[in-house]
Design an enzyme around this catalytic site. Structure first.
Site, PDB file in Angstrom:
ATOM      1  CB  CYS A 105     -63.787   3.139  10.230  1.00 19.87           C
ATOM      2  SG  CYS A 105     -63.836   4.309   8.420  1.00 19.87           S
ATOM      3  CB  CYS A 120     -66.744   4.917   9.252  1.00 24.71           C
ATOM      4  SG  CYS A 120     -65.950   3.584   7.983  1.00 24.71           S
TER       5      CYS A 120
END
Length: 114
Positions: A39, A42
């Site tokens: 991600c 993230c």
């Protein structure tokens, strides 16, 4: 059971399906970064979480939960998008922040609980 004073932990601790409940009960204010290795947002949030952990050491604890490795906890809390930060106070979710926000917006949100 009396809560211990928040220890001075200046980097995020790692939580998983096995220790999540115990960790949320141990620390009266815990901010859990739900993330995954693939991600990109993230990865953008990670240094912000690291910095907040340093800035608020002794006031609140930051934790990281890899949702790919810990699907049980992610499912129980209905994590549908990552990054999601769960704000846990006295073992209960009191707020969540979904998406990559600038540090000042994260800070404003979590400071309501400090």
């Amino acid at each position: 059971m009396e809560k211990m004073a928040t220890p001075k932990i200046d980097k995020p601790i790692v939580v998983n399906d096995r220790n999540f409940d115990q960790t949320t009960k141990t620390y009266s204010l815990l901010v859990v970064d739900c993330w995954a290795a693939w991600c990109a947002p993230c990865r953008a949030v990670a240094p912000v979480v690291d910095q907040l952990a340093k800035d608020y050491s002794g006031k609140m604890i930051f934790a990281k939960l890899n949702v790919d490795e810990n699907p049980e906890t992610a499912q129980r809390y209905g994590i549908m998008a990552i990054p999601t930060l769960l704000v846990m106070k006295n073992g209960k979710e009191v707020d969540r922040i979904v998406g990559a926000l600038p540090k000042n917006q994260f800070e404003a949100k979590i400071m309501q609980y400090a």
